[in-house]
Design an enzyme around this catalytic site. Structure first.
Site, PDB file in Angstrom:
ATOM      1  N   HIS A   1      39.302  18.820 -48.652  1.00 22.13           N
ATOM      2  CA  HIS A   1      38.005  18.219 -48.613  1.00 22.13           C
ATOM      3  C   HIS A   1      37.224  19.250 -48.471  1.00 22.13           C
ATOM      4  CE1 HIS A   1      35.222  16.892 -45.512  1.00 22.13           C
ATOM      5  NE2 HIS A   1      36.153  15.507 -45.579  1.00 22.13           N
TER       6      HIS A   1
ATOM      7  N   ASP B   1      45.579  20.542 -42.142  1.00 19.71           N
ATOM      8  CA  ASP B   1      44.362  19.334 -41.864  1.00 19.71           C
ATOM      9  C   ASP B   1      44.454  18.170 -41.751  1.00 19.71           C
ATOM     10  OD1 ASP B   1      41.991  17.739 -42.070  1.00 19.71           O
ATOM     11  OD2 ASP B   1      40.746  18.818 -43.689  1.00 19.71           O
TER      12      ASP B   1
ATOM     13  N   GLN C   1      42.975  13.021 -41.447  1.00 20.24           N
ATOM     14  CA  GLN C   1      43.275  12.227 -42.180  1.00 20.24           C
ATOM     15  C   GLN C   1      44.424  11.592 -41.446  1.00 20.24           C
ATOM     16  OE1 GLN C   1      41.537   9.550 -43.613  1.00 20.24           O
ATOM     17  NE2 GLN C   1      40.447  11.366 -44.105  1.00 20.24           N
TER      18      GLN C   1
ATOM     19  N   LYS D   1      37.839   9.982 -36.271  1.00 20.66           N
ATOM     20  CA  LYS D   1      38.743   9.016 -36.719  1.00 20.66           C
ATOM     21  C   LYS D   1      40.089   8.470 -36.380  1.00 20.66           C
ATOM     22  CE  LYS D   1      37.467  11.530 -41.056  1.00 20.66           C
ATOM     23  NZ  LYS D   1      37.849  12.463 -41.656  1.00 20.66           N
TER      24      LYS D   1
ATOM     25  N   CYS E   1      33.788  13.932 -50.442  1.00 24.41           N
ATOM     26  CA  CYS E   1      33.715  15.540 -50.741  1.00 24.41           C
ATOM     27  C   CYS E   1      35.054  15.990 -50.704  1.00 24.41           C
ATOM     28  CB  CYS E   1      33.644  15.329 -48.415  1.00 24.41           C
ATOM     29  SG  CYS E   1      32.835  14.829 -47.842  1.00 24.41           S
TER      30      CYS E   1
HETATM   31  C1  LIG Z   1      36.974  13.465 -42.462  1.00 26.07           C
HETATM   32  C2  LIG Z   1      37.738  15.067 -43.162  1.00 26.07           C
HETATM   33  C3  LIG Z   1      37.287  16.507 -42.546  1.00 26.07           C
HETATM   34  C4  LIG Z   1      36.314  15.899 -41.478  1.00 26.07           C
HETATM   35  O1  LIG Z   1      36.020  16.422 -40.518  1.00 26.07           O
HETATM   36  P1  LIG Z   1      35.030  16.296 -39.567  1.00 26.07           P
HETATM   37  O2  LIG Z   1      35.011  15.248 -38.743  1.00 26.07           O
HETATM   38  O3  LIG Z   1      33.659  15.294 -40.729  1.00 26.07           O
HETATM   39  O4  LIG Z   1      34.419  17.653 -39.091  1.00 26.07           O
HETATM   40  C5  LIG Z   1      38.048  17.287 -42.969  1.00 26.07           C
HETATM   41  N1  LIG Z   1      39.017  16.526 -43.471  1.00 26.07           N
HETATM   42  C6  LIG Z   1      39.598  15.890 -44.086  1.00 26.07           C
HETATM   43  C7  LIG Z   1      41.070  15.230 -44.241  1.00 26.07           C
HETATM   44  C8  LIG Z   1      38.378  14.754 -43.445  1.00 26.07           C
HETATM   45  O5  LIG Z   1      39.518  13.264 -43.354  1.00 26.07           O
END
Ligand SMILES: *Cc1c(COP(=O)(O)O)cnc(C)c1O
Length: 405
Positions: A122, A199, A202, A225, A363
């Site tokens: 992302h 990260d 997701q 999320k 993104c």
């Molecule tokens: C949504 C997302 C982000 C960003 O999250 P924010 O809540 O906008 O800071 C980063 N990485 C992944 C894989 C995402 O799905």
């Protein structure tokens, strides 16, 4: 009790509304999830009944607010099986969490040190590292992806060397839904003494992650999320790394003593939580984690994987459809294009039928560049979606195609 989809849908007020005269079909869950009433109520309850600043008041209501905030930290610690509750830092979300770590490592890395990031990232997981590297002279190496959206691990193993200081990979790619083999990646990186940040933005809505078992050094997620409010999230960090990193922002809450000559910082987690935090958001975050656990992650995974199977089979019958990242190891996301039709046009017509999907780059421009496309249509399912909604999607797609070709 079993998994009762109708009963679950009643928990979400927004799911009963209409859009453009049709029942609202929300298939944009990878962008943000909908919120159950119990989470909304917890936020209203906080502002209605015990709104106060935390950690500083001697009065009763401040104590109640502090208890609510800290009990959310424990809920989240337990859910992710972190060793200590002070390893859970509340942030405004994944983007903030990653920037916090990138800022912290700015002074811990030297010119020529290498960091490895994946080609599936992302933008929020690319840009902070580029900014860090501009300041300290570290170098970014990228793990390439294969045609089916999986990371090329043999290249990853070749990139690893004594110079590798950090590795950053997402648990699940938001653009394609592919689950990356993060446990294997962490193990390999640790053999070279590299620090690993995953990260998990997701992943945490789809399954439970045991952070001690995974052995990640840092892990991030965003509450929105996983059925929680926007603007709040978590940074998990192993105690030893959180202690080593300098604070990100200066201000109230994060200090121990302040004189004009020198300030000493507060202990974890407060060192990284400067200023008045999003108290209501954190309470809602904890409530969302409790809610998902009450539904049960086994049932969530089962239902989502049957939605994914059903939708994948159905969509594959559409002539000229191309699904990107058609791997077995993925969550309930389908990213696709149909012939030469522009993704945006499909998305606009689906909206006329009450269906919310995401179109564009998600993104993740490097992934789109890899496939040499400007974007995709992405449908992403949650446990509150139904087979009937997929049938409506399928019929609406056929209509869209006949209108656009
Ligand atoms: C949504 C997302 C982000 C960003 O999250 P924010 O809540 O906008 O800071 C980063 N990485 C992944 C894989 C995402 O799905």
């Amino acid at each position: 009790m079993g998994f009762d989809i109708n009963k679950i849908r009643e928990d979400f007020p927004i799911l009963s509304r209409k859009v453009n005269g049709y029942p609202f079909v929300y298939l944009d869950n990878a962008a943000t999830s909908q919120k159950p009433k119990i989470v909304i109520d917890s936020i209203v309850d906080y502002y209605s009944n015990y709104n106060s600043n935390i950690h500083r008041g001697v009065h009763s209501v401040s104590q109640e607010a502090t208890d609510g905030y800290e009990s959310a930290r424990q809920t989240i610690q337990t859910h992710f099986n972190a060793k200590y509750s002070h390893e859970i830092i509340f942030t405004s979300g994944t983007t903030h969490s990653i920037n916090l770590v990138a800022n912290g490592f700015e002074s811990l890395l030297n010119s020529g040190d290498e960091i490895i990031i994946s080609g599936l990232e992302h933008h929020s997981n690319i840009v902070p590292w580029q900014m860090m590297c501009e300041k300290n002279g570290a170098i970014i190496k990228v793990i390439p992806m294969n045609e089916n959206g999986e990371l090329n691990l043999s290249v990853f193993e070749k990139l690893l060397c004594e110079k590798t200081k950090l590795v950053f990979v997402n648990h699940i790619s938001n653009a394609l839904g592919i689950i990356n083999p993060v446990k294997k990646i962490i193990k390999k990186a640790h053999e070279f003494g590299a620090v690993v940040l995953i990260d998990g933005a997701q992943a945490s809505s789809h399954f439970k992650t045991d952070l001690q078992d995974l052995d990640a050094d840092f892990y991030t997620t965003s509450a929105h999320k996983l059925c929680g409010p926007t603007g709040v999230g978590m940074l998990y960090g192993k105690e030893k790394w959180l202690k080593k990193m300098p604070p990100y922002q200066g201000g109230g809450e994060m200090i121990s003593t302040v004189t004009f000559e020198k300030t000493t910082y507060a202990d974890l987690p407060h060192k990284f939580e400067a200023g008045t935090p999003n108290i209501a958001g954190v309470i809602g975050f904890g409530e969302a984690v409790n809610y998902l656990n009450k539904i049960g992650f086994d049932d969530i995974e089962n239902h989502e994987s049957s939605l994914l199977d059903y939708a994948t089979k159905k969509l594959k019958t559409i002539p000229n459809i191309k699904i990107y990242g058609d791997s077995l190891n993925k969550t309930s996301v389908i990213s696709f294009n149909i012939g030469e039709i522009h993704a945006y046009d499909i998305g606009s017509i689906l909206d006329k039928f009450g269906i919310a999907v995401r179109t564009g780059q998600h993104c993740a421009q490097p992934i789109m560049d890899y496939y040499n496309i400007s974007g995709t249509v992405r449908v992403s399912f949650s446990f509150y979606n139904t087979i009937e909604e997929i049938d409506h999607l399928y019929k609406s797609l056929l209509q869209a195609i006949s209108m656009l070709s």
